[in-house]
Motif scaffolding. Structure first.
Motif, short mmCIF file in Angstrom:
data_model
loop_
_atom_site.label_atom_id
_atom_site.label_comp_id
_atom_site.label_asym_id
_atom_site.label_seq_id
_atom_site.Cartn_x
_atom_site.Cartn_y
_atom_site.Cartn_z
N TYR A 13 -31.56 18.92 -23.09
CA TYR A 13 -30.86 20.15 -23.44
C TYR A 13 -31.46 20.78 -24.70
CZ TYR A 13 -27.65 18.31 -20.01
OH TYR A 13 -27.13 17.83 -18.85
N GLN A 111 -24.86 20.48 -23.07
CA GLN A 111 -24.71 20.09 -21.68
C GLN A 111 -23.39 20.59 -21.11
OE1 GLN A 111 -24.70 15.73 -22.36
NE2 GLN A 111 -22.87 15.71 -21.10
N GLY A 112 -22.46 21.00 -22.00
CA GLY A 112 -21.19 21.53 -21.53
C GLY A 112 -20.33 20.47 -20.89
N LYS A 140 -27.54 26.09 -21.78
CA LYS A 140 -27.06 24.91 -21.06
C LYS A 140 -27.98 24.44 -19.95
CE LYS A 140 -22.27 25.79 -22.09
NZ LYS A 140 -20.88 25.83 -21.58
N GLU A 141 -28.99 25.22 -19.65
CA GLU A 141 -29.93 24.82 -18.60
C GLU A 141 -31.27 25.47 -18.85
OE1 GLU A 141 -28.76 28.17 -15.23
OE2 GLU A 141 -27.72 26.25 -15.21
N ASN A 235 -20.12 38.13 -13.31
CA ASN A 235 -20.60 37.94 -11.94
C ASN A 235 -20.78 39.28 -11.23
OD1 ASN A 235 -20.66 35.13 -12.09
ND2 ASN A 235 -18.54 34.91 -11.42
N HIS A 267 -17.67 26.24 -20.08
CA HIS A 267 -17.78 26.37 -18.63
C HIS A 267 -18.73 27.46 -18.14
CE1 HIS A 267 -13.45 24.68 -18.94
NE2 HIS A 267 -14.33 23.69 -18.88
N ALA A 268 -19.16 28.33 -19.01
CA ALA A 268 -20.08 29.39 -18.57
C ALA A 268 -21.41 28.80 -18.16
CB ALA A 268 -20.28 30.41 -19.69
N SER A 269 -21.89 29.18 -16.99
CA SER A 269 -23.22 28.74 -16.57
C SER A 269 -24.30 29.57 -17.25
CB SER A 269 -23.35 28.86 -15.04
OG SER A 269 -23.10 30.18 -14.62
N LEU A 270 -23.95 30.77 -17.66
CA LEU A 270 -24.89 31.64 -18.37
C LEU A 270 -25.01 31.21 -19.83
CD1 LEU A 270 -23.68 35.14 -17.10
CD2 LEU A 270 -25.78 33.95 -16.42
#
Length: 277
Positions: A13, A111-112, A140-141, A235, A267-270
């Motif tokens: 990360y 990593q959330g 996070k990614e 989204n 929790h945001a993937s962005l």
């Protein structure tokens, strides 16, 4: 953006954050300060105990070796990269380094997780953001691009958030980005009708910078929670980045007068960009 700090713990990360910071640095000709925090206190470093002293030296050398490997990345070629090792995990110290070196951005890997179990380069987001006057970008990614062209900036349009709004607009201007500024209208006591929202936004913009043309970039959505409204809108417009204003108080990233950005941070993937109020 002349200087960017990247706190690392040598995890995957951390590398996601480093790669993003490098891409931003190349766009803005920025210097990277890559910081690692050790679990060594000044008491241990200054002790006369031979065993403790040897332990401290050993840990410092291990950190230096890890840095050498960690920073041996092709995407860092051509950049000015300064490794920094701090002896103890005092997150206010990170804020001090940022202030002393006129840092413009902190990029961190996370990593959330759910609730308070979030791992954030050795601690949680609150410890960093609470002390940081500098915007913090949470990654996070592994990102394929740092072309943040479609940005959602969630704002409650309160007087307390004017400072964060100004910081955000300045940074977005430097990134050549016009953000979608978002107000989430909540039910119950938080609900406002259309005229009340219009007045709130107008008053805010007049106090912030007097630029009422920005109203064209403001959207209002109705939802049960701030988090849900932000995620649904992000989204809908296929956003690249979510930005939020945060209070610098004890507790977990409070914003929006009584709501909590824990869900957004965790929790945001962005990627999420925070600006302190």
């Amino acid at each position: 953006m002349k200087k960017i700090i990247v706190p690392v713990d040598f995890s995957e990360y951390s590398e996601y954050a480093l790669e993003v910071a490098a891409a931003i640095a190349k766009e803005h000709n920025s210097e990277l300060m890559v910081m690692h925090m050790l679990e060594i206190s000044d008491a241990v470093l200054n002790t006369g105990d031979l065993e403790q002293g040897e332990k401290a030296v050993f840990l410092l050398k291990i950190a230096e070796q890890k840095f050498e490997t960690f920073l041996d990345k092709p995407y860092l070629e051509g950049l000015t990269v300064t490794p920094v090792v701090k002896h103890f995990k005092v997150f206010s110290e990170l804020a001090e380094v940022a202030a002393n070196h006129s840092v413009d951005l902190i990029v961190m890997g996370s990593q959330g997780a759910s609730g308070f179990s979030e791992i954030f380069v050795g601690s949680n987001t609150e410890k960093v953001v609470r002390h940081s006057e500098v915007p913090v970008l949470v990654v996070k990614e592994k990102l394929t691009s740092v072309e943040f062209n479609n940005v959602v900036f969630a704002n409650d349009f309160s007087g307390k958030s004017i400072k964060a709004y100004k910081k955000a607009m300045k940074l977005f201007k430097g990134m050549n980005v016009t953000p979608h500024v978002l107000y989430v209208n909540l039910p119950s006591d938080h609900f406002r009708n259309s005229d009340e929202i219009e007045e709130k936004i107008t008053t805010f913009l007049e106090k912030a910078d007097g630029n009422l043309d920005q109203k064209e970039n403001v959207s209002v959505v109705n939802d049960y929670t701030v988090e849900g409204g932000v995620f649904n809108y992000a989204n809908k417009i296929d956003a690249d980045l979510i930005a939020v204003a945060t209070h610098g108080r004890t507790g977990f990233l409070h914003f929006f007068e009584g709501s909590i950005s824990e869900d957004i941070a965790n929790h945001a993937s962005l990627p999420v960009l925070t600006f302190k109020m």
